[in-house]
Design a protein around this motif. Structure first.
Motif, PDB file in Angstrom:
ATOM      1  N   ARG A  67      37.783  50.428  36.254  1.00  0.00           N
ATOM      2  CA  ARG A  67      36.904  51.678  36.837  1.00  0.00           C
ATOM      3  C   ARG A  67      35.880  51.295  37.432  1.00  0.00           C
ATOM      4  O   ARG A  67      35.951  51.563  38.562  1.00  0.00           O
ATOM      5  CB  ARG A  67      36.868  52.827  36.090  1.00  0.00           C
ATOM      6  N   ALA A  68      35.280  50.333  36.630  1.00  0.00           N
ATOM      7  CA  ALA A  68      33.667  49.694  37.939  1.00  0.00           C
ATOM      8  C   ALA A  68      34.186  48.900  38.602  1.00  0.00           C
ATOM      9  O   ALA A  68      33.651  48.797  39.683  1.00  0.00           O
ATOM     10  CB  ALA A  68      32.751  49.721  36.710  1.00  0.00           C
ATOM     11  N   SER A  69      35.337  48.281  38.665  1.00  0.00           N
ATOM     12  CA  SER A  69      35.653  46.900  39.681  1.00  0.00           C
ATOM     13  C   SER A  69      36.538  47.987  41.202  1.00  0.00           C
ATOM     14  O   SER A  69      36.607  47.788  42.396  1.00  0.00           O
ATOM     15  CB  SER A  69      37.055  46.293  39.397  1.00  0.00           C
ATOM     16  N   ASN A  70      36.823  49.635  40.980  1.00  0.00           N
ATOM     17  CA  ASN A  70      36.936  49.942  41.941  1.00  0.00           C
ATOM     18  C   ASN A  70      36.124  50.945  42.111  1.00  0.00           C
ATOM     19  O   ASN A  70      36.891  51.753  43.634  1.00  0.00           O
ATOM     20  CB  ASN A  70      38.234  51.057  41.258  1.00  0.00           C
ATOM     21  N   GLN A  71      34.961  51.051  41.626  1.00  0.00           N
ATOM     22  CA  GLN A  71      34.405  52.232  42.324  1.00  0.00           C
ATOM     23  C   GLN A  71      32.897  52.230  41.854  1.00  0.00           C
ATOM     24  O   GLN A  71      32.457  51.564  40.596  1.00  0.00           O
ATOM     25  CB  GLN A  71      34.395  53.967  41.959  1.00  0.00           C
ATOM     26  N   LEU A  72      32.108  52.839  42.316  1.00  0.00           N
ATOM     27  CA  LEU A  72      30.219  52.535  42.017  1.00  0.00           C
ATOM     28  C   LEU A  72      29.486  53.557  41.980  1.00  0.00           C
ATOM     29  O   LEU A  72      29.612  53.889  43.858  1.00  0.00           O
ATOM     30  CB  LEU A  72      29.856  51.422  42.849  1.00  0.00           C
ATOM     31  N   GLU A  73      29.290  54.358  40.953  1.00  0.00           N
ATOM     32  CA  GLU A  73      28.727  55.605  41.487  1.00  0.00           C
ATOM     33  C   GLU A  73      27.321  55.862  41.508  1.00  0.00           C
ATOM     34  O   GLU A  73      26.300  54.563  40.010  1.00  0.00           O
ATOM     35  CB  GLU A  73      29.257  56.880  41.080  1.00  0.00           C
ATOM     36  N   THR A  74      25.951  55.875  42.117  1.00  0.00           N
ATOM     37  CA  THR A  74      25.162  56.347  41.685  1.00  0.00           C
ATOM     38  C   THR A  74      24.174  57.866  42.405  1.00  0.00           C
ATOM     39  O   THR A  74      25.207  58.362  42.340  1.00  0.00           O
ATOM     40  CB  THR A  74      24.254  55.333  42.796  1.00  0.00           C
ATOM     41  N   TYR A  75      23.349  58.325  41.708  1.00  0.00           N
ATOM     42  CA  TYR A  75      22.341  59.392  42.488  1.00  0.00           C
ATOM     43  C   TYR A  75      22.171  59.316  43.964  1.00  0.00           C
ATOM     44  O   TYR A  75      21.317  58.022  43.584  1.00  0.00           O
ATOM     45  CB  TYR A  75      22.179  59.712  41.077  1.00  0.00           C
ATOM     46  N   THR A  76      21.862  60.096  44.564  1.00  0.00           N
ATOM     47  CA  THR A  76      20.731  60.694  45.285  1.00  0.00           C
ATOM     48  C   THR A  76      19.977  61.455  45.065  1.00  0.00           C
ATOM     49  O   THR A  76      19.545  61.165  43.947  1.00  0.00           O
ATOM     50  CB  THR A  76      22.024  62.023  46.373  1.00  0.00           C
ATOM     51  N   ASN A  77      18.806  61.397  46.186  1.00  0.00           N
ATOM     52  CA  ASN A  77      17.671  62.233  45.354  1.00  0.00           C
ATOM     53  C   ASN A  77      17.574  63.518  44.794  1.00  0.00           C
ATOM     54  O   ASN A  77      17.166  63.670  44.472  1.00  0.00           O
ATOM     55  CB  ASN A  77      17.096  61.995  47.107  1.00  0.00           C
ATOM     56  N   ALA A  78      18.685  64.333  45.275  1.00  0.00           N
ATOM     57  CA  ALA A  78      19.386  65.226  44.818  1.00  0.00           C
ATOM     58  C   ALA A  78      19.822  65.666  43.484  1.00  0.00           C
ATOM     59  O   ALA A  78      19.939  66.701  43.207  1.00  0.00           O
ATOM     60  CB  ALA A  78      19.460  65.906  45.878  1.00  0.00           C
ATOM     61  N   GLY A  79      19.905  64.296  43.111  1.00  0.00           N
ATOM     62  CA  GLY A  79      20.537  64.063  41.934  1.00  0.00           C
ATOM     63  C   GLY A  79      22.312  64.228  42.195  1.00  0.00           C
ATOM     64  O   GLY A  79      23.226  64.848  40.977  1.00  0.00           O
ATOM     65  N   LYS A  80      22.632  64.269  43.087  1.00  0.00           N
ATOM     66  CA  LYS A  80      24.728  64.471  43.533  1.00  0.00           C
ATOM     67  C   LYS A  80      24.878  62.914  43.367  1.00  0.00           C
ATOM     68  O   LYS A  80      23.561  62.387  43.726  1.00  0.00           O
ATOM     69  CB  LYS A  80      24.596  65.295  45.299  1.00  0.00           C
ATOM     70  N   VAL A  81      25.988  62.908  42.544  1.00  0.00           N
ATOM     71  CA  VAL A  81      26.488  61.442  42.542  1.00  0.00           C
ATOM     72  C   VAL A  81      27.360  60.871  43.862  1.00  0.00           C
ATOM     73  O   VAL A  81      27.064  61.944  44.700  1.00  0.00           O
ATOM     74  CB  VAL A  81      28.563  61.803  41.531  1.00  0.00           C
ATOM     75  N   ARG A  82      27.032  59.494  44.068  1.00  0.00           N
ATOM     76  CA  ARG A  82      27.738  59.155  45.164  1.00  0.00           C
ATOM     77  C   ARG A  82      28.155  57.602  44.647  1.00  0.00           C
ATOM     78  O   ARG A  82      27.700  57.021  44.246  1.00  0.00           O
ATOM     79  CB  ARG A  82      26.108  58.901  46.377  1.00  0.00           C
TER      80      ARG A  82
END
Length: 95
Positions: A67-82
């Motif tokens: 899953r990590a090799s296919n996606q990289l998620e972080t959070y925006t300043n508003a706290g939403k997943v990006r």
């Protein structure tokens, strides 16, 4: 075999043991022999359970790695997943 992870050999021996158990059902055993068999059986049960937990943990870890090799998620300043692995590309229009 449990300690070495030789599961194919375990399967073969399990079939042999099933046959032997039916043969020994009519034979009486000494209490000391039965206690030793019970002790070994409980030890094997613990080893099998630990093996199962190890396999589950390995499968979970491999799933996380895939899953990590296919996606990289972080959070925006508003706290939403990006999702950073697949950024939204905007088409550049040229005149």
């Amino acid at each position: 075999m449990l300690l070495e992870g030789d599961f194919a050999e375990l399967e073969r021996i399990a079939k042999q043991k099933e046959g032997l158990l039916s043969d020994t059902a009519v034979v009486s055993h000494e209490p000391a022999d039965l206690a030793k068999i019970r002790q070994l059986s409980e030890r094997n049960e613990k080893l099998l359970q630990a093996s199962l937990e190890g396999v589950k943990a390995a499968r979970s870890r491999l799933s996380d790695i895939r899953r990590a090799s296919n996606q990289l998620e972080t959070y925006t300043n508003a706290g939403k997943v990006r999702d950073l692995a697949h950024p939204r590309r905007q088409v550049e229009r040229r005149a």
